[in-house]
Design a protein around this motif. Structure first.
Motif, mmCIF file in Angstrom:
data_model
loop_
_atom_site.group_PDB
_atom_site.id
_atom_site.type_symbol
_atom_site.label_atom_id
_atom_site.label_comp_id
_atom_site.label_asym_id
_atom_site.label_seq_id
_atom_site.Cartn_x
_atom_site.Cartn_y
_atom_site.Cartn_z
ATOM 1 N N VAL A 6 0.840 -1.200 0.000
ATOM 2 C CA VAL A 6 0.000 0.000 0.000
ATOM 3 C C VAL A 6 0.874 1.250 0.000
ATOM 4 C CG1 VAL A 6 -1.684 1.352 1.308
ATOM 5 C CG2 VAL A 6 -1.990 -1.109 1.081
ATOM 6 N N LEU A 49 -2.399 -1.526 -5.483
ATOM 7 C CA LEU A 49 -3.520 -1.353 -4.563
ATOM 8 C C LEU A 49 -4.463 -2.551 -4.618
ATOM 9 C CD1 LEU A 49 -4.966 0.437 -2.496
ATOM 10 C CD2 LEU A 49 -6.183 1.488 -4.425
ATOM 11 N N ALA A 61 -7.265 0.352 3.546
ATOM 12 C CA ALA A 61 -6.176 0.383 2.563
ATOM 13 C C ALA A 61 -6.350 1.552 1.604
ATOM 14 C CB ALA A 61 -6.119 -0.937 1.793
ATOM 15 N N TRP A 65 -3.853 4.699 1.190
ATOM 16 C CA TRP A 65 -3.301 4.955 -0.150
ATOM 17 C C TRP A 65 -3.562 6.391 -0.587
ATOM 18 C CZ3 TRP A 65 -6.259 5.528 -4.812
ATOM 19 C CH2 TRP A 65 -5.520 5.480 -5.985
#
Length: 108
Positions: A6, A49, A61, A65
């Motif tokens: 990530v 991703l 996540a 990100w």
């Protein structure tokens, strides 16, 4: 390991946003080269991703990100593109960093 993916994906997000900024500033062949860099780095970021979200919670996540991308792009904007580094801009960048760390800390 997936959190490292990530983070790397977030760094590629910074790269694709920076390439987009350079596309805006250039013309001719350099513009197309920067645009090519934008496409490549965006694809790498998205692939990483997707890989990371196979085992990590998608909401966390994705938030990490985008946070890495937002903070990094804001810093690149200040350093490279001469965006203003006002008190409030720096305050909210710092707040965003704290939020990313907090979100990561409370995710399972």
């Amino acid at each position: 390991m997936n959190w490292l993916i990530v983070i790397i994906a977030g760094l590629f997000e910074i790269a694709f946003a920076s390439c987009l900024g350079k596309v805006k500033e250039t013309s001719g062949t350099p513009m197309y080269l920067w645009f090519g860099g934008f496409i490549v780095t965006m694809a790498i970021s998205m692939i990483l991703l997707v890989k990371a979200t196979q085992t990590l919670p998608i909401g966390t996540a994705y938030a990490v990100w985008t946070g890495i991308g937002a903070v990094g792009t804001a810093i690149i904007g200040i350093v490279v593109f001469k965006d203003p580094a006002t008190f409030w801009r720096m305050f909210f960048i710092t707040t965003l960093i704290g939020s990313i760390i907090g979100l990561k800390a409370v995710s399972h």
